[in-house]
Structure formats: structure tokens, C-alpha cells
Design a protein around this motif. Structure first.
Motif, PDB file in Angstrom:
ATOM      1  N   LEU A 185     -32.434  21.656 -12.685  1.00  0.00           N
ATOM      2  CA  LEU A 185     -33.495  22.282 -13.486  1.00  0.00           C
ATOM      3  C   LEU A 185     -34.580  21.309 -13.985  1.00  0.00           C
ATOM      4  O   LEU A 185     -35.773  21.574 -13.843  1.00  0.00           O
ATOM      5  N   LEU A 186     -34.163  20.181 -14.569  1.00  0.00           N
ATOM      6  CA  LEU A 186     -35.184  19.315 -15.181  1.00  0.00           C
ATOM      7  C   LEU A 186     -36.111  18.744 -14.119  1.00  0.00           C
ATOM      8  O   LEU A 186     -37.326  18.682 -14.299  1.00  0.00           O
ATOM      9  N   GLU A 187     -35.527  18.364 -12.974  1.00  0.00           N
ATOM     10  CA  GLU A 187     -36.370  17.828 -11.906  1.00  0.00           C
ATOM     11  C   GLU A 187     -37.250  18.924 -11.314  1.00  0.00           C
ATOM     12  O   GLU A 187     -38.361  18.656 -10.853  1.00  0.00           O
ATOM     13  N   GLN A 188     -36.794  20.154 -11.332  1.00  0.00           N
ATOM     14  CA  GLN A 188     -37.620  21.267 -10.839  1.00  0.00           C
ATOM     15  C   GLN A 188     -38.888  21.408 -11.684  1.00  0.00           C
ATOM     16  O   GLN A 188     -39.941  21.794 -11.182  1.00  0.00           O
ATOM     17  N   PHE A 189     -38.787  21.080 -12.978  1.00  0.00           N
ATOM     18  CA  PHE A 189     -39.989  21.088 -13.821  1.00  0.00           C
ATOM     19  C   PHE A 189     -40.895  19.899 -13.504  1.00  0.00           C
ATOM     20  O   PHE A 189     -42.120  20.013 -13.512  1.00  0.00           O
ATOM     21  N   VAL A 190     -40.281  18.747 -13.211  1.00  0.00           N
ATOM     22  CA  VAL A 190     -41.052  17.512 -13.014  1.00  0.00           C
ATOM     23  C   VAL A 190     -41.904  17.573 -11.738  1.00  0.00           C
ATOM     24  O   VAL A 190     -43.059  17.134 -11.723  1.00  0.00           O
ATOM     25  N   ARG A 191     -41.346  18.142 -10.673  1.00  0.00           N
ATOM     26  CA  ARG A 191     -41.978  18.087  -9.345  1.00  0.00           C
ATOM     27  C   ARG A 191     -43.071  19.132  -9.164  1.00  0.00           C
ATOM     28  O   ARG A 191     -42.855  20.312  -9.475  1.00  0.00           O
ATOM     29  N   ILE A 230     -30.382   8.739 -18.913  1.00  0.00           N
ATOM     30  CA  ILE A 230     -30.918   9.830 -18.089  1.00  0.00           C
ATOM     31  C   ILE A 230     -30.815   9.445 -16.628  1.00  0.00           C
ATOM     32  O   ILE A 230     -30.939   8.261 -16.284  1.00  0.00           O
ATOM     33  N   ARG A 231     -30.553  10.439 -15.782  1.00  0.00           N
ATOM     34  CA  ARG A 231     -30.476  10.163 -14.348  1.00  0.00           C
ATOM     35  C   ARG A 231     -31.703  10.733 -13.643  1.00  0.00           C
ATOM     36  O   ARG A 231     -32.090  11.878 -13.888  1.00  0.00           O
ATOM     37  N   ILE A 232     -32.295   9.911 -12.798  1.00  0.00           N
ATOM     38  CA  ILE A 232     -33.459  10.352 -12.019  1.00  0.00           C
ATOM     39  C   ILE A 232     -33.234  10.021 -10.542  1.00  0.00           C
ATOM     40  O   ILE A 232     -32.445   9.131 -10.206  1.00  0.00           O
ATOM     41  N   SER A 233     -33.960  10.752  -9.686  1.00  0.00           N
ATOM     42  CA  SER A 233     -33.846  10.513  -8.233  1.00  0.00           C
ATOM     43  C   SER A 233     -35.223  10.703  -7.615  1.00  0.00           C
ATOM     44  O   SER A 233     -35.475  11.703  -6.961  1.00  0.00           O
ATOM     45  N   PRO A 234     -36.128   9.735  -7.845  1.00  0.00           N
ATOM     46  CA  PRO A 234     -37.521   9.930  -7.437  1.00  0.00           C
ATOM     47  C   PRO A 234     -37.665  10.307  -5.956  1.00  0.00           C
ATOM     48  O   PRO A 234     -38.579  11.041  -5.599  1.00  0.00           O
ATOM     49  N   LEU A 235     -36.781   9.802  -5.107  1.00  0.00           N
ATOM     50  CA  LEU A 235     -36.991  10.016  -3.673  1.00  0.00           C
ATOM     51  C   LEU A 235     -36.070  11.033  -3.041  1.00  0.00           C
ATOM     52  O   LEU A 235     -36.096  11.242  -1.830  1.00  0.00           O
ATOM     53  N   THR A 236     -35.277  11.673  -3.866  1.00  0.00           N
ATOM     54  CA  THR A 236     -34.402  12.668  -3.265  1.00  0.00           C
ATOM     55  C   THR A 236     -35.224  13.834  -2.744  1.00  0.00           C
ATOM     56  O   THR A 236     -36.241  14.207  -3.329  1.00  0.00           O
ATOM     57  N   TYR A 266     -30.509   3.968 -21.256  1.00  0.00           N
ATOM     58  CA  TYR A 266     -30.662   3.569 -19.841  1.00  0.00           C
ATOM     59  C   TYR A 266     -31.341   4.649 -19.020  1.00  0.00           C
ATOM     60  O   TYR A 266     -31.336   5.822 -19.383  1.00  0.00           O
ATOM     61  N   ILE A 267     -31.943   4.206 -17.887  1.00  0.00           N
ATOM     62  CA  ILE A 267     -32.240   5.140 -16.808  1.00  0.00           C
ATOM     63  C   ILE A 267     -31.301   4.805 -15.662  1.00  0.00           C
ATOM     64  O   ILE A 267     -30.994   3.635 -15.387  1.00  0.00           O
ATOM     65  N   HIS A 268     -30.826   5.839 -15.028  1.00  0.00           N
ATOM     66  CA  HIS A 268     -29.848   5.725 -13.939  1.00  0.00           C
ATOM     67  C   HIS A 268     -30.575   6.217 -12.700  1.00  0.00           C
ATOM     68  O   HIS A 268     -30.778   7.421 -12.531  1.00  0.00           O
ATOM     69  N   ASP A 269     -30.993   5.283 -11.874  1.00  0.00           N
ATOM     70  CA  ASP A 269     -31.917   5.601 -10.791  1.00  0.00           C
ATOM     71  C   ASP A 269     -31.189   5.670  -9.455  1.00  0.00           C
ATOM     72  O   ASP A 269     -30.600   4.676  -9.007  1.00  0.00           O
ATOM     73  N   ILE A 270     -31.266   6.820  -8.813  1.00  0.00           N
ATOM     74  CA  ILE A 270     -30.744   6.932  -7.445  1.00  0.00           C
ATOM     75  C   ILE A 270     -31.846   6.408  -6.526  1.00  0.00           C
ATOM     76  O   ILE A 270     -32.906   7.024  -6.396  1.00  0.00           O
ATOM     77  N   GLU A 271     -31.600   5.264  -5.940  1.00  0.00           N
ATOM     78  CA  GLU A 271     -32.618   4.588  -5.132  1.00  0.00           C
ATOM     79  C   GLU A 271     -32.544   5.106  -3.695  1.00  0.00           C
ATOM     80  O   GLU A 271     -31.558   4.897  -2.998  1.00  0.00           O
ATOM     81  N   GLY A 272     -33.608   5.788  -3.258  1.00  0.00           N
ATOM     82  CA  GLY A 272     -33.614   6.384  -1.919  1.00  0.00           C
ATOM     83  C   GLY A 272     -33.164   7.826  -1.996  1.00  0.00           C
ATOM     84  O   GLY A 272     -33.248   8.472  -3.034  1.00  0.00           O
ATOM     85  N   VAL A 273     -32.681   8.340  -0.872  1.00  0.00           N
ATOM     86  CA  VAL A 273     -32.216   9.732  -0.810  1.00  0.00           C
ATOM     87  C   VAL A 273     -30.712   9.719  -1.067  1.00  0.00           C
ATOM     88  O   VAL A 273     -29.975   9.037  -0.351  1.00  0.00           O
ATOM     89  N   THR A 274     -30.275  10.450  -2.092  1.00  0.00           N
ATOM     90  CA  THR A 274     -28.875  10.426  -2.548  1.00  0.00           C
ATOM     91  C   THR A 274     -27.895  10.461  -1.379  1.00  0.00           C
ATOM     92  O   THR A 274     -27.937  11.383  -0.558  1.00  0.00           O
ATOM     93  N   GLN A 275     -27.056   9.453  -1.311  1.00  0.00           N
ATOM     94  CA  GLN A 275     -26.019   9.269  -0.295  1.00  0.00           C
ATOM     95  C   GLN A 275     -26.551   8.923   1.095  1.00  0.00           C
ATOM     96  O   GLN A 275     -25.797   8.449   1.924  1.00  0.00           O
ATOM     97  N   LEU A 276     -27.845   9.167   1.380  1.00  0.00           N
ATOM     98  CA  LEU A 276     -28.294   9.062   2.773  1.00  0.00           C
ATOM     99  C   LEU A 276     -28.962   7.752   3.137  1.00  0.00           C
ATOM    100  O   LEU A 276     -28.654   7.157   4.162  1.00  0.00           O
ATOM    101  N   ASN A 277     -29.928   7.307   2.336  1.00  0.00           N
ATOM    102  CA  ASN A 277     -30.567   6.023   2.663  1.00  0.00           C
ATOM    103  C   ASN A 277     -31.114   5.390   1.393  1.00  0.00           C
ATOM    104  O   ASN A 277     -31.203   6.044   0.355  1.00  0.00           O
ATOM    105  N   ARG A 278     -31.485   4.099   1.498  1.00  0.00           N
ATOM    106  CA  ARG A 278     -31.973   3.348   0.343  1.00  0.00           C
ATOM    107  C   ARG A 278     -33.448   2.989   0.488  1.00  0.00           C
ATOM    108  O   ARG A 278     -33.934   2.066  -0.145  1.00  0.00           O
TER     109      ARG A 278
END
Ligand SMILES: Cc1cc2nc3c(=O)[nH]c(=O)nc-3n(C[C@H](O)[C@H](O)[C@H](O)COP(=O)(O)O)c2cc1C
Length: 372
Positions: A185-191, A230-236, A266-278
Motif C-alpha cells: 500500500l505505502l509504495e502504491q501511494f509513492v509511485r 522503514i523498508r523501501i525498494s526503489p527498484l522493485t 534506519y532505512i532498510h533498502d532492497i538494492e535492485g529487484v527483490t531476490q532477482l538482481n542487484r
């Protein structure tokens, strides 16, 4: 002497007021073992306690309300029974000198009417159907077009976050992580691809960040900023394969600036596409995002001890979260310290089932790890 005993990644560290045994974080992982009322099973306390060697555990994503649910058998934190079950988990982790944060979740459009009373539609910033399918009680089904939230409904969702944060306190957690990643939900608002609103919660970047920031502020009111991450995933790209934002770095740069101003732990950043690439695509620089944030930075996605050491030496992260490797290696930190082989977790155990493939993985010497 253990091979990596002197690794800087495995030494104690203090972030905010939290003293951690090492820089390894157990990443949040949905394992779908709760009952239909969203109550974690007794053996969840074994599972988390067995992994308490991690400097910090972030729990599986946990629904803040019935409306927040997106997947079967995921836990919640809105009823007394759920709070009582989580209390067993936190007590077991604390007995082993571990630290544990609860991940607060609302899935938004990544849900299905089968999960909601009366077959109600999932809610989202805008009525935009996600690509693909989602797991429901009896297999996979196509996503549906969600219902766009009315402006007046948003304050009730913020109140749900606040109550969930209060309940997390009652359950004995050390803090909470707001799940703003993986297109929930929160990322759906951000994008800008998922938020086409015309009220004060859509349109400009400032407006798109308004709701997530109001949620974070409500949670900070309960816990204090130094107990909130907070957890973010800019490139997911989840749930499809295409970028979700027309200017990812501008969006997340502004988001991180605002989160930094709130003084989050903290920010908890998923770098790249979650589980797939960096890969750092779309003009995104993880180190630039990190530099814009004053608190700690937890890096995630395909980290090994060697990559964590390199990243720490470069000054590009403070902590490193590891997900999949924790499934079959409860004593992952000991194994990294000893350079011991790592076990593989078959995918059939990832989601659903019982204690098998969940709370029964042995330690590296074949030993059964202590229960609760
Ligand atoms: C089984 C499974 C469940 C997951 N559930 C969550 C979750 O509940 N919340 C979340 O933010 N990420 C979730 N993730 C993503 C992980 O936290 C992590 O970002 C991802 O696995 C990449 O890290 P790794 O390469 O160390 O596994 C999940 C991943 C897996 C494999």
C-alpha cells in the motif's frame, strides 16, 4: 580459531539506543504459518528464537488490520489473541539475548476478494489492477481491479497503523519496521504508476509522499523515531517486470530526505529487484540514497559475508539483512563466523505448511536447536 571471527560485519554495533550483537539482520520473510485468524503458531517462537544470533530480527510482514490482508495464513497485530502469540515470540527471542522488530504491513491492491469478508475488493490509492496472479486459499488467481480509497478513509488506515504500533509495544517488540517496499500500500501511494489520485494524496511528488509520511509520523508518535525503521525498494518492479516510477531517483531521494528529517532509526533498502538482481538501474544510486539519510542504512538483496565486508569497508552500509539463507540456517551467524557450509531450503517450505521446513532445521553440527 573460527575463520571469520574478526570480520567487522560480525562485531557488535550500536545504532540509536540499540546494542546489536553483530551487523547481520534477519530480513522479514512471510512464511504463511499463521491460522485463519492471523494468529502465529506456538512454533513461531521456536523459529524466531533459533535465529536470535542475528544482531536484529525483522519479523515476517504482519497485517495491521483485516483490510490489510493480502495472502492466506499471514499474521496480524490487531486482536488480543494475535498480541498474546507475538508476546511468546518476543519473550523467546529476548531469552536468547536477541532483538526483534515487527514489520507493519498493509498490502493494498496486492490482495484478493477471497481474503476479505463478503468478497470485498482490495483497496488502493487508485483503481489500477496489478499485473499477474496472487496466491489465495486454494491456489493462484488473477489480480482484480482494486477500489480507490476515498480521501476520508485514509485517516482510519492511519489510525490502524497507530493501533498496530501500540499493539506491537504490548507484544514486547524492540521496535517496528514500516513496510513501504515491494509495491504494497505505502509504495502504491509513492509511485506515479500506481497513484493517479487528484486529491492532496496524489499528483505532485509531495502529495504522493503525504500518506506514507503521515503513517510514519503516527508510528513515531507511539514508539519515538529511534525505534522505528522503514523498508523501501526503489527498484522493485513487483508484481510485473516494468519500472513503477517515471523518475525513481527523484521520488526516492525526496522520500529519503523526508524520512531522514523525521529522525528514523534506519532505512532498510532492497538494492535492485527483490531476490532477482542487484543492478542499480533507472539512475538510482544506493550510496547516494544512503548519504541522504542520517540514521542507519540496512542493505539487502543477495548479500554474502564477503559482499557485506566490502560494502562496510566502502562506507556504503551499516547493517546487512539476509533473507533466504536464514530459512535453512538458523545459526547463520555462527556458520558465517566459521566459514561453514550453508544448507539450502527447498521452495516448497517457503510458504505454508507447519513446523516442518520451518522450525526444525538443525544447527551446523547437526544439533537440534533449543526450543523457545
Ligand atoms: C519466503 C520469502 C518471504 C518474504 N517475505 C517478505 C516480507 O514479509 N516482507 C518483506 O519486506 N520482504 C519479504 N521478502 C523479501 C526478503 O526480505 C528479501 O528482501 C529478499 O529475500 C532478498 O534478500 P536475500 O537475497 O538475502 O534473500 C521475502 C522473501 C522470501 C524469500
Amino acid at each position: 580459531m573460527s575463520k571469520n571471527v574478526n570480520s567487522p560485519v560480525l562485531q557488535p554495533v550500536t545504532i540509536g539506543r540499540l546494542q546489536l550483537k553483530n551487523r547481520i539482520v534477519m530480513a522479514p520473510m512471510t512464511r504463511s504459518r499463521a491460522d485463519d485468524a492471523g494468529v502465529p503458531p506456538d512454533y513461531a517462537a521456536d523459529y524466531y528464537a533459533q535465529r536470535a544470533e542475528a544482531g536484529l530480527i525483522v519479523t515476517e510482514a504482519t497485517n495491521i488490520s483485516a483490510q490489510a490482508r493480502g495472502y492466506p495464513r499471514t499474521p496480524g497485530i490487531w486482536t488480543g489473541e494475535q498480541i498474546a502469540a507475538w508476546r511468546q515470540v518476543t519473550a523467546a527471542v529476548h531469552r536468547r539475548d536477541g532483538k526483534i522488530f515487527l514489520q507493519l504491513w498493509h498490502t493494498g491492491r496486492m490482495s484478493h476478494p477471497d481474503l476479505h469478508a463478503g468478497g470485498a475488493l482490495p483497496v488502493a490509492p487508485s483503481a489500477i489492477k496489478p499485473e499477474g496472479q496472487i496466491r489465495v486459499h486454494d491456489g493462484m488467481k488473477d489480480f482484480v481491479t482494486p477500489r480507490a480509497l476515498e480521501t476520508h478513509e485514509l485517516s482510519a488506515i492511519i489510525a490502524d497503523y497507530r493501533r498496530a504500533a501500540e499493539n506491537a509495544k504490548l507484544a514486547g517488540f524492540d521496535g517496528v519496521e514500516v513496510h513501504s517496499a515491494n509495491n504494497y500500500l505505502l509504495e502504491q501511494f509513492v509511485r506515479d504508476s500506481t497513484n493517479h489520485r487528484t486529491d492532496q494524496y496524489g499528483g505532485s511528488l509531495e502529495n504522493r509522499l503525504r500518506f506514507p509520511l503521515e503513517v510514519v509520523k503516527a508510528v513515531v508518535d507511539v514508539w519515538g523515531a529511534d525505534r522505528v525503521g522503514i523498508r523501501i525498494s526503489p527498484l522493485t518492479t513487483a508484481p510485473g517486470n516494468t519500472p513503477l516510477d517515471s523518475d525513481t531517483m527523484a521520488t526516492f531521494g525526496a522520500y529519503v530526505d523526508a524520512l531522514s528529517a523525521l529522525g528514523l532509526l534506519y532505512i532498510h533498502d532492497i538494492e535492485g529487484v527483490t531476490q532477482l538482481n542487484r543492478e542499480a538501474t533507472d539512475g538510482v544510486s544506493f550510496s547516494a540514497l544512503r548519504a541522504r539519510f542520517h540514521g542507519a542504512y540496512i542493505a539487502n538483496n543477495q548479500y554474502t559475508l564477503a559482499l557485506a565486508e566490502q560494502t562496510l569497508a566502502a562506507g556504503d552500509a551499516d547493517l546487512f539483512s539476509i533473507g533466504r539463507r536464514f530459512i535453512a540456517n538458523p545459526d547463520l551467524v555462527s556458520r558465517l563466523r566459521d566459514g561453514a557450509p550453508l544448507a539450502e531450503a527447498p521452495r516448497e517450505y517457503w510458504y505454508g505448511g507447519d513446523a516442518t521446513g520451518y522450525a526444525d532445521w538443525p544447527g551446523m553440527r547437526g544439533d537440534v536447536l533449543a526450543q523457545q
